[in-house]
Design a protein around this motif. Structure first.
Motif, PDB file in Angstrom:
ATOM      1  N   ASP A  85      35.637  61.515  29.378  1.00 27.11           N
ATOM      2  CA  ASP A  85      36.027  62.807  28.807  1.00 27.11           C
ATOM      3  C   ASP A  85      37.496  63.165  29.014  1.00 27.11           C
ATOM      4  O   ASP A  85      38.014  64.046  28.337  1.00 27.11           O
ATOM      5  CB  ASP A  85      35.186  63.928  29.436  1.00 27.11           C
ATOM      6  N   ILE A  86      38.148  62.542  29.997  1.00 28.72           N
ATOM      7  CA  ILE A  86      39.545  62.897  30.272  1.00 28.72           C
ATOM      8  C   ILE A  86      40.438  62.184  29.263  1.00 28.72           C
ATOM      9  O   ILE A  86      40.321  60.971  29.072  1.00 28.72           O
ATOM     10  CB  ILE A  86      39.967  62.470  31.699  1.00 28.72           C
ATOM     11  N   LYS A  87      41.310  62.929  28.622  1.00 29.67           N
ATOM     12  CA  LYS A  87      42.198  62.319  27.627  1.00 29.67           C
ATOM     13  C   LYS A  87      43.277  61.493  28.327  1.00 29.67           C
ATOM     14  O   LYS A  87      44.040  62.013  29.147  1.00 29.67           O
ATOM     15  CB  LYS A  87      42.838  63.401  26.763  1.00 29.67           C
ATOM     16  N   TYR A  88      43.321  60.220  27.986  1.00 29.18           N
ATOM     17  CA  TYR A  88      44.348  59.330  28.535  1.00 29.18           C
ATOM     18  C   TYR A  88      45.740  59.916  28.307  1.00 29.18           C
ATOM     19  O   TYR A  88      46.587  59.897  29.205  1.00 29.18           O
ATOM     20  CB  TYR A  88      44.217  57.953  27.879  1.00 29.18           C
ATOM     21  N   ASP A  89      45.979  60.458  27.126  1.00 33.34           N
ATOM     22  CA  ASP A  89      47.300  61.014  26.808  1.00 33.34           C
ATOM     23  C   ASP A  89      47.660  62.179  27.729  1.00 33.34           C
ATOM     24  O   ASP A  89      48.827  62.367  28.079  1.00 33.34           O
ATOM     25  CB  ASP A  89      47.352  61.483  25.343  1.00 33.34           C
ATOM     26  N   ASP A  90      46.658  62.963  28.126  1.00 30.23           N
ATOM     27  CA  ASP A  90      46.908  64.076  29.051  1.00 30.23           C
ATOM     28  C   ASP A  90      47.321  63.555  30.427  1.00 30.23           C
ATOM     29  O   ASP A  90      48.186  64.122  31.103  1.00 30.23           O
ATOM     30  CB  ASP A  90      45.658  64.949  29.204  1.00 30.23           C
ATOM     31  N   MET A 116      40.878  66.421  35.065  1.00 26.05           N
ATOM     32  CA  MET A 116      42.321  66.506  35.306  1.00 26.05           C
ATOM     33  C   MET A 116      42.636  67.147  36.657  1.00 26.05           C
ATOM     34  O   MET A 116      43.630  66.812  37.293  1.00 26.05           O
ATOM     35  CB  MET A 116      42.995  67.322  34.198  1.00 26.05           C
ATOM     36  N   THR A 139      49.529  49.136  25.571  1.00 25.31           N
ATOM     37  CA  THR A 139      49.543  50.601  25.634  1.00 25.31           C
ATOM     38  C   THR A 139      50.224  51.072  26.913  1.00 25.31           C
ATOM     39  O   THR A 139      51.082  51.966  26.883  1.00 25.31           O
ATOM     40  CB  THR A 139      48.098  51.153  25.575  1.00 25.31           C
ATOM     41  N   LEU A 162      38.193  58.165  31.825  1.00 26.52           N
ATOM     42  CA  LEU A 162      39.180  58.263  30.749  1.00 26.52           C
ATOM     43  C   LEU A 162      38.544  58.048  29.373  1.00 26.52           C
ATOM     44  O   LEU A 162      37.645  57.213  29.228  1.00 26.52           O
ATOM     45  CB  LEU A 162      40.283  57.213  30.932  1.00 26.52           C
ATOM     46  N   ASP A 163      39.072  58.744  28.373  1.00 23.97           N
ATOM     47  CA  ASP A 163      38.500  58.591  27.028  1.00 23.97           C
ATOM     48  C   ASP A 163      38.655  57.174  26.485  1.00 23.97           C
ATOM     49  O   ASP A 163      37.817  56.703  25.705  1.00 23.97           O
ATOM     50  CB  ASP A 163      39.072  59.627  26.044  1.00 23.97           C
ATOM     51  N   CYS A 164      39.698  56.459  26.917  1.00 27.72           N
ATOM     52  CA  CYS A 164      39.859  55.070  26.432  1.00 27.72           C
ATOM     53  C   CYS A 164      38.815  54.135  27.044  1.00 27.72           C
ATOM     54  O   CYS A 164      38.681  52.982  26.631  1.00 27.72           O
ATOM     55  CB  CYS A 164      41.277  54.555  26.689  1.00 27.72           C
ATOM     56  N   ASP A 192      53.757  53.138  27.265  1.00 29.61           N
ATOM     57  CA  ASP A 192      53.780  54.451  27.918  1.00 29.61           C
ATOM     58  C   ASP A 192      54.574  54.443  29.220  1.00 29.61           C
ATOM     59  O   ASP A 192      54.627  55.451  29.921  1.00 29.61           O
ATOM     60  CB  ASP A 192      52.340  54.929  28.174  1.00 29.61           C
TER      61      ASP A 192
END
Length: 284
Positions: free
Chosen positions: A269-274, A241, A63, A263-265, A67
């Motif tokens: 709660d923080i979206k990795y994608d964000d 964030m 991943t 991180l969500d992964c 990315d």
């Protein structure tokens, strides 16, 4: 003195923490209180876990590769993690650093497995001090350009403290043996300047806040941004964030950031994608 580290674009640095062969996120200051078994124990009883998964380390590595994230790290917390670490390095050769139990006898082996750098703590700190001979040995093995020094640190209680925990104003000291043993090495301008001659980067876990999602150690980030002569990555306490922008501001863009359990992964709660999108905006 200003830092000679002229980097101004802050990076997000991903991580893979391994414990007993699995990807986990651990509450740093609880990693183990059993110093005798600190290096060898694989028991989950010695730590408080935030997150654990059967998803292989190599999936995370892929991943990060896909990315375009560089300079991340794989940390082996105790024994039983070498296979998982090797699989991650094989999935992303040259894209990840590796740490945990690294010595002069195995450092070049880990580079041969595909690590971009080796990360070292306990091996170069002995009896509370920097072991300069061991540091020279490591530089001889892999070269300064492949060596990252982990200056993970905790505040030391001051004698005039009221005994209810570490002084909020006390200096930070490097801790070893899975963050349980204080050294006499203070993280300050002099230490950063001197050790910066032996390595290409620093990795600094603010252990008080590691895995607790209780906010970053702002004074530590400022110190690193001001005085580190080499690229430096901070980890510990990220909640949201907004902490990315906070570290960017406090560190003047010179301090990179690792986020683990938030991180969500990793169950947060923080979206990795964000975070990846934020990183790409900062590093076009």
């Amino acid at each position: 003195a200003k830092s000679n580290n002229n980097k101004t674009a802050m990076k997000f640095r991903p991580c893979i923490d391994l414990h007993a062969g699995q990807v986990k996120q651990i509450v740093g200051s609880t990693l183990t209180d059993d110093k005798t078994n600190a290096q060898t124990s694989t028991s989950s009883a010695v730590s408080r876990e935030n997150f654990s998964t059967d998803k292989p380390a190599s999936d995370y590595a892929l991943t990060y590769k896909n990315d375009g994230l560089t300079g991340g790290h794989v940390i082996m917390l105790g024994s039983g993690n070498a296979d998982a670490a090797r699989s991650a390095l094989a999935a992303y050769p040259g894209g990840l650093q590796v740490g945990g139990g690294i010595t002069s006898s195995n450092a070049s082996e880990w580079i041969s497995y595909g690590a971009s750098h080796v990360i070292v703590t306990s091996f170069v700190f002995r009896n509370g001090e920097v072991d300069w001979a061991r540091l020279d040995e490591l530089v001889g093995c892999v070269g300064r350009e492949r060596l990252v020094l982990d200056l993970s640190c905790r505040r030391k209680k001051r004698r005039d403290d009221d005994g209810d925990g570490a002084s909020s104003a006390g200096p930070y000291y490097v801790v070893t043996d899975r963050w349980q043993t204080y050294t006499d090495v203070e993280v300050n301008e002099a230490t950063l300047t001197k050790l910066g001659n032996y390595c290409s980067e620093f990795l600094v876990h603010g252990v008080e806040n590691e895995g607790k999602r209780c906010g970053i150690l702002e004074d530590l980030v400022v110190l690193l941004g001001r005085h580190s002569p080499v690229p430096v990555t901070y980890a510990g306490g990220v909640r949201g964030m907004e902490d990315l922008d906070r570290v960017k501001d406090l560190g003047g863009g010179r301090v990179d950031l690792t986020i683990g359990s938030a991180l969500d992964c990793f169950g947060g709660d923080i979206k990795y994608d964000d975070v990846v999108a934020w990183h790409k905006k900062e590093n076009p």
